[in-house]
Each structure stands twice: as structure tokens, then as C-alpha cells.
Design a protein around this motif. Structure first.
Motif: not given
Length: 136
Positions: A62-79, A99-101
Motif C-alpha cells: 500500500g505505498l501511495f503518495v498523493a499525486p501532487a507530491l510525487r517525485r519530491q522524495g516523500v516516498a523515499g523519506e517515508l521508507l 524496481r530501480c526506485f
């Protein structure tokens, strides 16, 4: 937007997870017993993931980032925030293009999987291409 705050969501607030998913028309849903991690900005959830206990570790879903905040490092920091609190193995399934992400976040291709995840992955692969990755 203020800088997101990353944390494990207390169980009494976990209904907010499904509200977040629904607000973005995501088919994802949390399940009872999952450990939920979120990124919050100005009090609102802007990204989320769930960990589900499995033999010898956790399964990340269930990893999901609000579309307006994608590609801003939020998912990486959350992980990173989540993984820092979990020294055990963490597995996930993802589409090959992600996979690369996940590799940049420290995940590696894995085989074999715990039996319960191997069975689930085999079922999922009947309908879509997925790869399995492992952290730690």
C-alpha cells in the motif's frame, strides 16, 4: 506545503488511512493488524504505507503518495523512516518499472520468498507482472 513529518500512525487513527486512499481514488485499503506509516503535512496524510507481519519479517504493501507530491522524495523519506525502525527482513512486490526506485532505497531482488509470500506472488502474477524485493 510544509515539510512532511514521518511517523507510525497510532492504531486509533488508522481509519484515516482508508480515507486518504479513497480521497485519491486508490483501490488500496488498510487491513486490521497492519502497522501504518504516514507522511503528514499540515496535519493531512500525504503518503502512506502498511507493514503486515509475515514469517521472519514484514510485508510492505500500500505505498501511495498523493499525486501532487510525487517525485519530491516523500516516498523515499517515508521508507527510510519506516525501515530505520525495522531491523527484520521486509519484502514487497512491485511492478518492474518501480524496481530501480526501490533499489535506490536499499531493496534487492530476492528469491526464495517465505512460503506465504511465494504463494501470494504466484497468484498475483497470473494477472500482472510483478517482481519481489527484500530490504535488510
Amino acid at each position: 506545503m510544509s515539510t512532511p513529518h514521518y511517523r507510525c500512525l497510532p492504531s486509533e487513527l488508522q481509519p484515516l488511512l482508508n480515507k486518504f486512499y479513497r480521497s485519491h481514488r486508490s483501490p488500496m485499503r488498510g487491513q486490521a493488524g497492519d502497522e501504518v506509516w504516514v507522511a503528514q503535512s499540515s496535519g493531512d496524510i500525504v503518503a502512506a504505507l502498511s507493514l503486515r507481519p509475515v514469517s521472519a519479517g514484514q510485508w510492505l504493501t500500500g505505498l501511495f503518495v498523493a499525486p501532487a507530491l510525487r517525485r519530491q522524495g516523500v516516498a523515499g523519506e517515508l521508507l527510510r523512516a519506516c525501515l530505520a525502525q525495522h531491523p527484520e527482513a521486509i519484502w514487497l512486490f512491485c511492478h518492474p518499472q518501480l524496481r530501480c526506485f526501490y533499489q535506490r532505497q536499499g531493496f534487492v531482488d530476492c528469491d526464495p520468498l517465505p512460503a506465504e509470500l511465494a504463494e501470494r506472488l504466484a497468484r498475483y502474477r497470473r494477472n500482472k507482472p510483478l517482481v519481489s524485493l527484500r530490504a535488510h
